[in-house]
Design an enzyme around this catalytic site. Structure first.
Site, PDB file in Angstrom:
ATOM      1  N   VAL A   1     -34.887 -37.112   4.972  1.00 12.77           N
ATOM      2  CA  VAL A   1     -33.893 -36.781   3.954  1.00 12.77           C
ATOM      3  C   VAL A   1     -34.659 -36.333   2.709  1.00 12.77           C
ATOM      4  CG1 VAL A   1     -32.136 -37.759   2.402  1.00 12.77           C
ATOM      5  CG2 VAL A   1     -32.163 -38.399   4.826  1.00 12.77           C
ATOM      6  N   GLY A   2     -34.205 -35.261   2.092  1.00 14.29           N
ATOM      7  CA  GLY A   2     -34.910 -34.741   0.911  1.00 14.29           C
ATOM      8  C   GLY A   2     -34.300 -35.232  -0.386  1.00 14.29           C
TER       9      GLY A   2
ATOM     10  N   THR B   1     -34.444 -27.426  -6.524  1.00 15.25           N
ATOM     11  CA  THR B   1     -34.624 -26.847  -5.196  1.00 15.25           C
ATOM     12  C   THR B   1     -36.126 -26.832  -4.914  1.00 15.25           C
ATOM     13  OG1 THR B   1     -34.201 -24.895  -3.820  1.00 15.25           O
ATOM     14  CG2 THR B   1     -34.619 -24.490  -6.135  1.00 15.25           C
ATOM     15  N   GLY B   2     -36.476 -26.773  -3.643  1.00 16.50           N
ATOM     16  CA  GLY B   2     -37.895 -26.784  -3.295  1.00 16.50           C
ATOM     17  C   GLY B   2     -38.260 -28.013  -2.487  1.00 16.50           C
TER      18      GLY B   2
ATOM     19  N   THR C   1     -31.487 -23.820  -0.998  1.00 13.20           N
ATOM     20  CA  THR C   1     -30.602 -24.936  -1.345  1.00 13.20           C
ATOM     21  C   THR C   1     -29.781 -24.551  -2.569  1.00 13.20           C
ATOM     22  OG1 THR C   1     -32.084 -26.610  -0.501  1.00 13.20           O
ATOM     23  CG2 THR C   1     -30.610 -27.300  -2.278  1.00 13.20           C
TER      24      THR C   1
HETATM   25  C1  SD4 Z   1     -35.166 -30.543   0.471  1.00 14.97           C
HETATM   26  N1  SD4 Z   1     -34.897 -29.618  -1.713  1.00 14.97           N
HETATM   27  O1  SD4 Z   1     -34.543 -30.960   1.450  1.00 14.97           O
HETATM   28  C2  SD4 Z   1     -34.560 -29.425  -0.335  1.00 14.97           C
HETATM   29  C3  SD4 Z   1     -35.037 -28.151   0.258  1.00 14.97           C
HETATM   30  C4  SD4 Z   1     -34.711 -26.939  -0.489  1.00 14.97           C
HETATM   31  O2  SD4 Z   1     -34.189 -24.732  -0.323  1.00 14.97           O
HETATM   32  O3  SD4 Z   1     -34.532 -26.910  -1.677  1.00 14.97           O
HETATM   33  N2  SD4 Z   1     -34.604 -25.857   0.212  1.00 14.97           N
HETATM   34  O4  SD4 Z   1     -36.267 -30.971   0.153  1.00 14.97           O
END
Ligand code: SD4
Length: 332
Positions: A222-223, A244-245, A193
């Site tokens: 949804v993140g 990110t994560g 991300t």
């Molecule tokens: C999520 N934070 O949708 C994002 C995923 C992510 O690299 O960072 N991917 O939870």
């Protein structure tokens, strides 16, 4: 309906009046009295751009905008668009991995120096969700548009429909279908991300964040990335942060807002990111199966990052040069 006449504000003036020669003198300045930020650095670095992970092309694009006197909002939008268009990045834009039903659904948001923000969630068939988010910010009285509504709005704004699955992600998805493991564990070394934060020559801060989310997620999920305060937050008096994560953990702590507020209280970007990760780990004692990376910048252009597991890096580009920075982690 135009809620905000963004293009009429001073950012545009900035574009007009900041010349290359002005930029030549925009190295480091003494900190001014105006900053509300508790001083953690004696110099100000601007313009500057940082982004999660080692996205060289994206930061180069943003730097190109900034170094020509462009504003931070244009820089972050155009910067992250590079990754949205890059089909080899399988967690952003075109070429992003799909959900469990094979749909590529994108989340993105953008925030400017005045606290204006726009976001799209669960957006399909559009390569540049960050630009749709910007349109939501500038052309509607709302902040978040979701799913079909967001897609309809995008077409009305002139965006084109495009299949976001690529040959590679289609194949991977078909492979995944053989086991269809319904687990949301992601490879701790493979989060791509992009969250980007920039300060322009005027000293104004903007940020953007864009993703296809976790691969093979539950349909409709949804993140954190498009959630203002979670995946991204900017306060022009203080600084900005992005994440990110595993988004669920970032949302639970309203991570980016938390980090900006910690900086307001006097922490450096580094200290604030460390505290952000520690808050998450407090709620997940002993859990090691997920990665989070936080990135922050303060009004002085000082940057920092911290993550759960080793491997998270961020790219920084300023007049001092550009580099990919390894960050410290909670677990070694
Ligand atoms: C999520 N934070 O949708 C994002 C995923 C992510 O690299 O960072 N991917 O939870």
């Amino acid at each position: 309906m135009k809620r905000r006449k963004f293009l009429k504000n001073s950012s545009l003036t900035t574009v007009g009046i900041v010349s290359a020669s002005a930029l030549a003198s925009c190295k480091t300045e003494n900190k001014t009295e105006e900053n509300t930020l508790a001083p953690t650095s004696s110099e100000t670095i601007k313009p500057i751009v940082v982004c999660t992970w080692n996205f060289h092309n994206a930061t180069s694009k943003a730097w190109e905008v900034l170094s020509k006197g462009g504003n931070a909002l244009d820089a972050v939008e155009q910067g992250v668009m590079v990754e949205e268009a890059d089909e080899t990045n399988e967690t952003v834009g075109k070429g992003g991995r799909p959900d469990r039903d094979g749909n590529v659904t994108l989340d993105a948001c953008i925030m400017d120096k005045d606290g204006n923000c726009g976001s799209v969630v669960y957006l399909q068939n559009i390569v540049h969700p960050v630009s749709v988010a910007r349109k939501v910010m500038e052309e509607t009285p709302h902040i978040i548009l979701a799913g079909k509504g967001a897609e309809k709005f995008a077409y009305e704004q002139g965006f084109e429909k495009e299949d976001l699955l690529t040959e590679s992600t289609r194949k991977q998805y078909q492979e995944w279908l053989k086991t269809s493991k319904y687990e949301t564990t992601i490879n701790i070394e493979n989060h791509d991300t992009i969250g980007m934060l920039a300060i322009d020559a005027n000293g104004d801060i903007s940020g953007a964040c864009t993703t296809s989310g976790m691969a093979y997620k539950v349909v409709g999920r949804v993140g954190d990335s498009p959630i203002i305060g979670a995946g991204l937050y900017v306060d022009n008096e203080v600084g900005g942060a992005t994440a990110t994560g595993v988004g669920e953990e970032v949302i639970r702590t309203v991570g980016s807002f938390l980090i900006v507020e910690l900086m307001r209280q006097g922490k450096s970007p580094q200290e604030a990111c460390e505290e952000g990760v520690k808050r998450i780990m407090k709620k997940n004692e002993g859990r090691e199966d997920f990665q989070i990376g936080f990135l922050a910048i303060n009004k002085n252009g000082e940057t920092g990052g911290y993550c759960v597991h080793p491997g998270f890096t961020y790219r920084e580009y300023s007049e001092k040069g550009h580099e990919n920075r390894q960050v410290k982690s909670f677990y070694s």
